[in-house]
Design a protein around this motif. Structure first.
Motif, PDB file in Angstrom:
ATOM      1  N   LEU A   6       0.821  -1.204   0.000  1.00 43.44           N
ATOM      2  CA  LEU A   6       0.000   0.000   0.000  1.00 43.44           C
ATOM      3  C   LEU A   6       0.857   1.258   0.000  1.00 43.44           C
ATOM      4  CD1 LEU A   6      -2.783  -0.908   2.576  1.00 43.44           C
ATOM      5  CD2 LEU A   6      -2.882  -1.058   0.111  1.00 43.44           C
ATOM      6  N   HIS A   7       0.193   2.448  -0.138  1.00 43.46           N
ATOM      7  CA  HIS A   7       0.884   3.726  -0.124  1.00 43.46           C
ATOM      8  C   HIS A   7       1.429   3.989   1.272  1.00 43.46           C
ATOM      9  CE1 HIS A   7      -3.227   4.491   1.204  1.00 43.46           C
ATOM     10  NE2 HIS A   7      -2.730   5.466   1.924  1.00 43.46           N
ATOM     11  N   LEU A   8       2.332   4.998   1.355  1.00 45.74           N
ATOM     12  CA  LEU A   8       2.999   5.304   2.604  1.00 45.74           C
ATOM     13  C   LEU A   8       2.064   6.018   3.553  1.00 45.74           C
ATOM     14  CD1 LEU A   8       5.814   5.370   4.016  1.00 45.74           C
ATOM     15  CD2 LEU A   8       6.092   7.627   3.027  1.00 45.74           C
ATOM     16  N   TYR A  36      12.657  -2.061  10.593  1.00 46.78           N
ATOM     17  CA  TYR A  36      13.764  -1.157  10.335  1.00 46.78           C
ATOM     18  C   TYR A  36      13.299   0.289  10.517  1.00 46.78           C
ATOM     19  CZ  TYR A  36      16.841  -4.634   8.128  1.00 46.78           C
ATOM     20  OH  TYR A  36      17.676  -5.699   7.871  1.00 46.78           O
ATOM     21  N   GLN A  38      14.368   4.187   9.188  1.00 49.11           N
ATOM     22  CA  GLN A  38      15.186   4.905   8.217  1.00 49.11           C
ATOM     23  C   GLN A  38      15.019   6.407   8.431  1.00 49.11           C
ATOM     24  OE1 GLN A  38      14.281   4.379   4.031  1.00 49.11           O
ATOM     25  NE2 GLN A  38      16.405   4.815   3.454  1.00 49.11           N
ATOM     26  N   PRO A  44      18.405   2.139   5.991  1.00 49.61           N
ATOM     27  CA  PRO A  44      17.611   1.541   7.068  1.00 49.61           C
ATOM     28  C   PRO A  44      18.497   0.928   8.155  1.00 49.61           C
ATOM     29  CG  PRO A  44      16.753   0.895   4.920  1.00 49.61           C
ATOM     30  CD  PRO A  44      18.064   1.569   4.677  1.00 49.61           C
ATOM     31  N   PHE A  89       9.902   0.567   8.469  1.00 47.77           N
ATOM     32  CA  PHE A  89       9.538  -0.512   7.545  1.00 47.77           C
ATOM     33  C   PHE A  89       9.427  -1.825   8.296  1.00 47.77           C
ATOM     34  CE2 PHE A  89      10.195   1.554   3.508  1.00 47.77           C
ATOM     35  CZ  PHE A  89      11.162   2.512   3.741  1.00 47.77           C
ATOM     36  N   LEU A 103      14.318 -10.723   2.026  1.00 51.78           N
ATOM     37  CA  LEU A 103      13.306 -10.070   2.835  1.00 51.78           C
ATOM     38  C   LEU A 103      12.373  -9.331   1.893  1.00 51.78           C
ATOM     39  CD1 LEU A 103      15.458  -8.460   5.698  1.00 51.78           C
ATOM     40  CD2 LEU A 103      13.945 -10.446   5.904  1.00 51.78           C
ATOM     41  N   PHE A 105       9.869  -6.252   1.834  1.00 48.07           N
ATOM     42  CA  PHE A 105       9.637  -5.061   2.632  1.00 48.07           C
ATOM     43  C   PHE A 105       8.262  -4.454   2.381  1.00 48.07           C
ATOM     44  CE2 PHE A 105      13.692  -3.986   4.604  1.00 48.07           C
ATOM     45  CZ  PHE A 105      14.549  -4.848   3.953  1.00 48.07           C
ATOM     46  N   GLY A 106       7.691  -3.906   3.419  1.00 46.43           N
ATOM     47  CA  GLY A 106       6.517  -3.062   3.281  1.00 46.43           C
ATOM     48  C   GLY A 106       6.921  -1.701   2.765  1.00 46.43           C
ATOM     49  N   LYS A 107       5.950  -0.854   2.547  1.00 53.29           N
ATOM     50  CA  LYS A 107       6.220   0.448   1.931  1.00 53.29           C
ATOM     51  C   LYS A 107       6.567   1.516   2.946  1.00 53.29           C
ATOM     52  CE  LYS A 107       3.875  -0.801  -2.187  1.00 53.29           C
ATOM     53  NZ  LYS A 107       2.749  -0.687  -3.087  1.00 53.29           N
TER      54      LYS A 107
ATOM     55  N   TYR B  35      18.900  -2.889  -3.726  1.00 52.53           N
ATOM     56  CA  TYR B  35      17.510  -2.463  -3.744  1.00 52.53           C
ATOM     57  C   TYR B  35      17.429  -1.081  -4.385  1.00 52.53           C
ATOM     58  CZ  TYR B  35      16.695  -5.863   0.049  1.00 52.53           C
ATOM     59  OH  TYR B  35      16.600  -6.993   0.821  1.00 52.53           O
ATOM     60  N   GLY B  40       6.724   5.894  -1.659  1.00 55.34           N
ATOM     61  CA  GLY B  40       5.468   5.161  -1.674  1.00 55.34           C
ATOM     62  C   GLY B  40       5.559   3.724  -2.144  1.00 55.34           C
ATOM     63  N   LEU B  41       6.762   3.307  -2.583  1.00 57.18           N
ATOM     64  CA  LEU B  41       6.920   1.931  -3.077  1.00 57.18           C
ATOM     65  C   LEU B  41       7.817   1.084  -2.180  1.00 57.18           C
ATOM     66  CD1 LEU B  41       7.336   2.540  -6.921  1.00 57.18           C
ATOM     67  CD2 LEU B  41       5.279   1.825  -5.680  1.00 57.18           C
ATOM     68  N   GLY B  42       8.413   1.679  -1.191  1.00 53.85           N
ATOM     69  CA  GLY B  42       9.266   0.909  -0.296  1.00 53.85           C
ATOM     70  C   GLY B  42      10.548   0.458  -0.971  1.00 53.85           C
ATOM     71  N   LEU B  43      11.128  -0.609  -0.468  1.00 51.55           N
ATOM     72  CA  LEU B  43      12.369  -1.167  -1.010  1.00 51.55           C
ATOM     73  C   LEU B  43      12.024  -2.337  -1.927  1.00 51.55           C
ATOM     74  CD1 LEU B  43      13.321   0.292   1.674  1.00 51.55           C
ATOM     75  CD2 LEU B  43      15.175  -1.373   1.686  1.00 51.55           C
ATOM     76  N   LEU B  90      20.034   1.269  -2.615  1.00 42.75           N
ATOM     77  CA  LEU B  90      20.555   0.811  -1.333  1.00 42.75           C
ATOM     78  C   LEU B  90      21.200  -0.553  -1.491  1.00 42.75           C
ATOM     79  CD1 LEU B  90      17.471   1.823   0.801  1.00 42.75           C
ATOM     80  CD2 LEU B  90      19.767   2.709   1.153  1.00 42.75           C
ATOM     81  N   GLN B 103      19.525  -7.724   7.553  1.00 41.57           N
ATOM     82  CA  GLN B 103      20.423  -7.207   6.530  1.00 41.57           C
ATOM     83  C   GLN B 103      20.968  -5.860   7.005  1.00 41.57           C
ATOM     84  OE1 GLN B 103      18.471  -7.157   2.693  1.00 41.57           O
ATOM     85  NE2 GLN B 103      17.809  -9.279   2.901  1.00 41.57           N
ATOM     86  N   PHE B 105      22.540  -2.302   6.020  1.00 44.31           N
ATOM     87  CA  PHE B 105      22.420  -1.415   4.865  1.00 44.31           C
ATOM     88  C   PHE B 105      23.517  -0.358   4.818  1.00 44.31           C
ATOM     89  CE2 PHE B 105      18.489  -2.374   2.684  1.00 44.31           C
ATOM     90  CZ  PHE B 105      17.843  -3.193   3.594  1.00 44.31           C
ATOM     91  N   GLY B 106      23.866   0.021   3.584  1.00 44.03           N
ATOM     92  CA  GLY B 106      24.703   1.181   3.363  1.00 44.03           C
ATOM     93  C   GLY B 106      23.862   2.447   3.401  1.00 44.03           C
TER      94      GLY B 106
END
Lengths: 115, 114
Positions: A6-8, A36, A38, A44, A89, A103, A105-107, B35, B40-43, B90, B103, B105-106
């Motif tokens: 879904l959207h953020l 996570y 961020q 993250p 996330f 993994l 991830f969600g949005k 990634y 709005g789309l995440g990773l 990422l 994981q 991340f950088g």
């Protein structure tokens, strides 16, 4: 709340309040979940994780709750501070249902803490 | 502490250019990931590598390739950059064994293709 797909969404809280960030997952085969954080301009960072054989796990000021019946995960942050402002996330590993390396991830949910 | 570094924080390239994004980790991790992150789309996973010279496509590999010649280094290559590849990239790594799928991340590379 957040769902993988879904959207953020956004959450705004007052400093000192408790925050609850939600996440729905769709794969009942998932056996590991992770949260996570961020911050703006950064990668993250790990907060807390939980395996599917548990329903609650606590860290420093954070608690993750897992409800496998409804496939729902939540992150609770106690006494939220301005430094907690970030995008959060959730992510899942599908265990035997998918690659052990990946993994999903969600949005994300944007948490804003007002002083 | 695990350290994952990426060669650039910001990069501006022209359409059609070949672009290399480099990632280095210092913890002898077997698994490495690329990634892209869009609002709005995440990773979304582009490619991952489970060991040296091993690679596997992720969810959105089109327009990308990767190289893993040494264990500590994982490169993402955009063969011919396009404007729809403008994004935050990422890199992450994790050990093959252990009880966690965490994981590391950088800091990310923000790529703009004009």
């Amino acid at each position: 709340g957040e769902s993988v797909g879904l959207h953020l969404p956004t959450l705004s809280v007052q400093e000192g309040d408790n925050s609850i960030i939600n996440c729905a997952y769709s794969n009942s085969a998932s056996d590991y979940f992770i949260w996570y954080k961020q911050e703006s301009g950064k990668g993250p960072q790990f907060i807390i994780d939980i395996r599917s054989n548990m329903d609650k796990r606590q860290g420093q000021r954070v608690t993750v709750l897992l409800n496998k019946t409804v496939k729902h995960l939540s992150l609770q942050i106690a006494a939220t501070q301005p430094g907690d402002s970030a995008v959060y996330f959730c992510a899942e590993n599908m265990g035997s249902g998918g690659s052990n390396y990946k993994l999903t991830f969600g949005k994300g949910t944007l948490l804003t803490v007002n002083p | 502490d695990v350290k994952v570094t990426q060669s650039s924080r910001y990069l501006v390239k022209r359409t059609g250019e070949k672009v290399f994004l480099e990632c280095v980790q210092d913890m002898d991790h077997e698994n490495m990931f690329w990634y892209r992150q869009d609002p709005g789309l995440g990773l979304r996973l582009i490619y991952f590598s489970y060991d040296v010279k091993m690679k596997e496509k992720g969810d959105i590999p089109e327009g990308y390739s990767v190289s893993r010649e040494k264990k500590e280094r994982f490169s993402l290559i955009l063969e011919s950059a396009s404007t729809n590849q403008t994004s935050m990239y990422l890199c992450a790594s994790r050990p093959q064994t252990g009880g966690s799928y965490e994981q590391y991340f950088g800091p990310g590379t923000r790529l703009t293709v004009t």
